[in-house]
Every structure is written in C-alpha cells, then in structure tokens.
Design a protein around this motif. Structure first.
Motif, PDB file in Angstrom:
ATOM      1  N   VAL A 192       0.823  -1.207   0.000  1.00  0.00           N
ATOM      2  CA  VAL A 192       0.000   0.000   0.000  1.00  0.00           C
ATOM      3  C   VAL A 192       0.859   1.259   0.000  1.00  0.00           C
ATOM      4  CG1 VAL A 192      -1.621   1.355   1.399  1.00  0.00           C
ATOM      5  CG2 VAL A 192      -2.014  -1.082   1.041  1.00  0.00           C
ATOM      6  N   PHE A 193       1.969   1.236   0.772  1.00  0.00           N
ATOM      7  CA  PHE A 193       2.790   2.440   0.910  1.00  0.00           C
ATOM      8  C   PHE A 193       3.966   2.479  -0.057  1.00  0.00           C
ATOM      9  CE2 PHE A 193       0.684   2.171   5.052  1.00  0.00           C
ATOM     10  CZ  PHE A 193       0.133   3.441   5.114  1.00  0.00           C
ATOM     11  N   HIS A 199      -6.464  -3.363  -7.578  1.00  0.00           N
ATOM     12  CA  HIS A 199      -6.810  -4.536  -6.781  1.00  0.00           C
ATOM     13  C   HIS A 199      -6.422  -4.381  -5.314  1.00  0.00           C
ATOM     14  CE1 HIS A 199      -7.757  -6.568 -10.496  1.00  0.00           C
ATOM     15  NE2 HIS A 199      -6.532  -6.372 -10.957  1.00  0.00           N
ATOM     16  N   THR A 200      -5.778  -3.297  -4.943  1.00  0.00           N
ATOM     17  CA  THR A 200      -5.308  -3.142  -3.565  1.00  0.00           C
ATOM     18  C   THR A 200      -6.465  -3.070  -2.588  1.00  0.00           C
ATOM     19  OG1 THR A 200      -3.331  -1.983  -4.352  1.00  0.00           O
ATOM     20  CG2 THR A 200      -3.898  -1.752  -2.036  1.00  0.00           C
ATOM     21  N   ALA A 201      -7.472  -2.274  -2.889  1.00  0.00           N
ATOM     22  CA  ALA A 201      -8.626  -2.159  -1.993  1.00  0.00           C
ATOM     23  C   ALA A 201      -9.317  -3.504  -1.823  1.00  0.00           C
ATOM     24  CB  ALA A 201      -9.603  -1.118  -2.522  1.00  0.00           C
ATOM     25  N   ALA A 254      -5.681   4.765   4.936  1.00  0.00           N
ATOM     26  CA  ALA A 254      -4.514   5.371   4.285  1.00  0.00           C
ATOM     27  C   ALA A 254      -4.565   5.169   2.775  1.00  0.00           C
ATOM     28  CB  ALA A 254      -3.229   4.771   4.857  1.00  0.00           C
ATOM     29  N   HIS A 255      -4.998   3.983   2.340  1.00  0.00           N
ATOM     30  CA  HIS A 255      -5.097   3.711   0.904  1.00  0.00           C
ATOM     31  C   HIS A 255      -6.121   4.631   0.246  1.00  0.00           C
ATOM     32  CE1 HIS A 255      -5.399   1.601  -2.886  1.00  0.00           C
ATOM     33  NE2 HIS A 255      -6.683   1.373  -2.675  1.00  0.00           N
ATOM     34  N   LEU A 256      -7.271   4.809   0.908  1.00  0.00           N
ATOM     35  CA  LEU A 256      -8.290   5.692   0.348  1.00  0.00           C
ATOM     36  C   LEU A 256      -7.794   7.134   0.313  1.00  0.00           C
ATOM     37  CD1 LEU A 256     -11.485   4.225   2.064  1.00  0.00           C
ATOM     38  CD2 LEU A 256     -10.686   3.855  -0.276  1.00  0.00           C
ATOM     39  N   ARG A 307      -4.074  11.204  -5.154  1.00  0.00           N
ATOM     40  CA  ARG A 307      -3.724  10.969  -6.562  1.00  0.00           C
ATOM     41  C   ARG A 307      -4.780  11.553  -7.496  1.00  0.00           C
ATOM     42  NH1 ARG A 307      -1.636   6.018  -4.398  1.00  0.00           N
ATOM     43  NH2 ARG A 307       0.596   5.841  -4.832  1.00  0.00           N
ATOM     44  N   GLN A 308      -6.043  11.431  -7.108  1.00  0.00           N
ATOM     45  CA  GLN A 308      -7.098  11.996  -7.940  1.00  0.00           C
ATOM     46  C   GLN A 308      -6.999  13.517  -7.978  1.00  0.00           C
ATOM     47  OE1 GLN A 308     -10.698  10.426  -6.266  1.00  0.00           O
ATOM     48  NE2 GLN A 308     -10.514   8.456  -7.312  1.00  0.00           N
ATOM     49  N   ASN A 309      -6.661  14.128  -6.844  1.00  0.00           N
ATOM     50  CA  ASN A 309      -6.477  15.585  -6.830  1.00  0.00           C
ATOM     51  C   ASN A 309      -5.309  16.003  -7.715  1.00  0.00           C
ATOM     52  OD1 ASN A 309      -8.607  15.981  -5.061  1.00  0.00           O
ATOM     53  ND2 ASN A 309      -7.313  15.905  -3.233  1.00  0.00           N
TER      54      ASN A 309
END
Length: 330
Positions: A171-172, A181-183, A257-259, A265-267
């Motif tokens: 994740v990090f 697929h991480t989520a 943390a993943h979310l 990243r979306q920002n």
C-alpha cells in the motif's frame, strides 16, 4: 463415522468392547474412561452414542448440525463444549475454521469433529505419549484439545501478521498503493480477520469458567486441579485476542490510508488536467478572437500580425507552463 474408541486406565490405552455400554462399565470398574471420536456423524450413527451415554438432546442437535459458536454448556449428566480450530492456507492467504464438539462425563469423552481444521488424531497421539497427563482422566482430553486449538491460533496470528506487513508494504510503495486490486485485497484480508475473530473471541468465557477462581465453584466433571492448566490456556487466548484486535485496527488504518492516497492521486490528476486545460484555453481564446474576421480589428492588415500572434501564444504558454510547474501541478 466412528474414528476411534478406546478405554484409558492410568494413562494407558486399552481397546474397548464394541458395545459402548460395556465399554463405559469396564472403564468405571477399572477407574478409567472411554474416549470415542467421531467425524461428521450422521443422525443414525449418533443415535447409538446418544443412547449409551445419555447425552442431552439439545447438545446432540448442536453436534449434528454444527455451525456453532465456541461455548460451554452444563447438563445433568455431562458437559458440552464447542471449539473452533482454524486453518491458514498460505496458497490463497485465507483462514478457514472447523468445529470440535466435546461431551464430557464422569467416565467418558465423546468428540465430534466437523471440517478439516481439527486434527484430533494428533491430540490423541500426544496424550497417549504423556501418560501422567492422561492419567488425570477425561479432563486431560478437554485440556489437550483446548491447548492445541489455542496454540494453533497463535501460529495463525503470526501468519496473518506477516501477510499484513506485506500488504502494508504494498500500500505504501510508490506504485503499489494505486493498484486497482489493492482495496479488494485489503477488504479480503479484513474478512479473514473477521473469520478468525469468530473462532477466538467467544472462546474466552468458556475457558474462564474452566479456569475458575481460587475459591469459586468449579465446573462439574472437570477436575479442580486442572484449573491452573486452563488458566494458562486462557492467558494464551487473551494474547491471541489482543493480537486479532491489533490486526483489525491496523488493517482498518491501512484501508483509510489507501483511500487517502487514492484521493490525493485523484487531486493531482485533476490539477494536471486543469493546468493543461488552462494552457489550451489561451491560444483557443486568441484564435477565437481573430477568427471573427471583423474589418476594423487591431493590426488585422499588418504583415507581421500572424507571426506576432503565434509568438504571443508561445510566450503565454511558456509562462503558464513555468507557473504550473513551480506549483507542482505538472
């Protein structure tokens, strides 16, 4: 099916008669006990055991249907205990659970196993090589099953901790955290912890009752001298439950943390898109103005109008690019 049936006297195994009633009489006459092991018996197969040992019908129904929570129930002629051993499958990183039901009487033990996560053959083999422990009677069988179950919980908790560390590293990592697929992996891991928790959590109160207090009343059919042993198993289970709670909190934090990473990243992506859109808007605006073809526009008939507009566009694009680059938008 009946897996094994034997009489134990003074820690030694002797093959019992085929008739359970005769086996119990022989065990009582010699100061021993009968241990009958069954694996996923049918109702017809279990009827014989029920009649001979006088098992309570409610406990018999639970033993046949399975899918029970760990528990301890006291009846007039016996105790009924449920354990949920777990199995960790490293190939698929999943946790599955089986069930072991134990009927404990004054001179008999009946164990009913469901699923593959309950290796009672190893427990029986271990006890038969520890005669001093086996000489304590039926209580020794319950202790051995509880001890083997909780010890395996510790092993599974260690395996899950290793998997969680790998998931945390993914994740990090610079690239892994953005995988689609991480989520899904995090959610699947949380389901495995939940399955593990269903086995370990409810077992605490039954073991506490078996351990008892220093002066409190004991549980029927359980030797009071076995309390320290059950207390030791209860302590190990407490460690397991604390480990499970820690794993559950950590995986929840990892998911958060993943979310958060995905949101950042979306920002970043939106800022890049906005920057490129702003850079594209400048020449579009200038070209749109000069594309209106009015007769009295400034410098419309000047020879160098077209090159000048191109240069102005280029300079403005360069300025915008440097500005967005400096602010980290590109």
């Amino acid at each position: 099916m009946i897996v094994d049936c034997a009489i134990y006297r003074e820690g030694r195994r002797t093959e019992g008669p085929e008739d359970f009633s005769d086996a119990v009489d022989a065990a009582r006459a010699g100061g021993g006990f009968v241990w009958v092991g069954l694996h996923e018996p049918t109702e017809k197969e279990f009827d014989l055991v029920t009649r001979e040992f006088g098992l309570h019908p409610l406990a018999v129904e639970d033993a046949l249907k399975a899918h029970q929570r760990p528990k301890l129930e006291v009846y007039d002629d016996s105790l009924f205990l449920v354990f949920k051993p777990v199995v960790y499958e490293p190939e698929s990183d999943t946790v599955s659970s089986g069930e072991v039901m134990v009927f404990l009487g004054d001179s008999f033990v009946v164990t009913v196993r469901h699923g593959e996560g309950a290796p009672l053959a190893a427990v029986r083999h271990r006890l038969e090589h520890e005669r001093k422990l086996l000489a304590k009677g039926p209580t020794a069988v319950v202790y051995a099953i509880a001890d083997a179950t909780v010890d395996h919980y510790l092993d599974v908790a260690t395996e899950l901790q290793t998997d969680l560390e790998e998931l945390e590293a993914e994740v990090f990592s610079p690239d892994g955290g953005g995988s689609r697929h991480t989520a899904s992996r995090i959610y699947t891991f949380k389901r495995q912890i939940l399955e593990f928790r269903r086995a370990t959590g409810p077992l605490g109160p039954p073991l506490a009752r078996l351990a008892g207090g220093a002066s409190g009343p004991g549980v029927p059919f359980v030797n009071d001298k076995a309390r320290p042993f059950f207390r030791d198993v209860s302590d190990h289970l407490t460690r397991v439950n604390e480990s499970v709670e820690g794993l559950d909190r950590l995986v929840t934090d990892i998911l958060s943390a993943h979310l958060a990473q995905m949101s950042v990243r979306q920002n970043d992506d939106m800022r890049k898109i906005s920057a490129w859109a702003a850079m594209a808007a400048v020449p579009t605006m200038i070209a749109g103005i000069y594309g209106m073809n009015f007769e009295h526009m400034p410098e419309l008939h000047w020879v160098w109008s077209y090159p000048a507009v191109i240069v102005v566009m280029g300079v403005l694009e360069l300025l915008l690019f440097r500005l967005f680059k400096r602010r980290g938008w590109l």
